[in-house]
Design a protein around this motif. Structure first.
Motif, PDB file in Angstrom:
ATOM      1  N   TRP A   1      -5.360   1.738  -8.895  1.00  0.00           N
ATOM      2  CA  TRP A   1      -5.427   0.581  -7.997  1.00  0.00           C
ATOM      3  C   TRP A   1      -5.803   0.993  -6.578  1.00  0.00           C
ATOM      4  O   TRP A   1      -6.574   0.296  -5.904  1.00  0.00           O
TER       5      TRP A   1
ATOM      6  N   LEU B   1      -9.021  -0.505  -4.696  1.00  0.00           N
ATOM      7  CA  LEU B   1      -8.907  -1.158  -3.394  1.00  0.00           C
ATOM      8  C   LEU B   1      -9.787  -0.477  -2.359  1.00  0.00           C
ATOM      9  O   LEU B   1     -10.430  -1.140  -1.532  1.00  0.00           O
TER      10      LEU B   1
ATOM     11  N   TYR C   1       0.838  -1.204   0.000  1.00  0.00           N
ATOM     12  CA  TYR C   1       0.000   0.000   0.000  1.00  0.00           C
ATOM     13  C   TYR C   1       0.876   1.258   0.000  1.00  0.00           C
ATOM     14  O   TYR C   1       0.602   2.209  -0.728  1.00  0.00           O
TER      15      TYR C   1
END
Length: 58
Positions: free
Chosen positions: A42, A46, A25
């Protein structure tokens, strides 16, 4: 042939640790901050998935 349960000795786990996931992350965030649109996308995906999971759990 190895008939022992579990993973073979010396082979890494398939599922990453929580710390590894956190580092991914951070890497995505750093790349997004540098202008990487794929990394930003992304992160958005997420986040959306996480929000949907929380809504379903309620």
């Amino acid at each position: 042939m190895n008939k022992q349960p579990g993973r073979p000795k010396g082979v890494r786990n398939l599922k990453p640790s929580q710390e590894t996931v956190r580092s991914y992350y951070r890497l995505l965030q750093a790349k997004a901050d540098q202008g990487d649109a794929n990394a930003a996308g992304w992160l958005l995906q997420l986040d959306l998935t996480d929000q949907q999971k929380k809504e379903t759990a309620q």
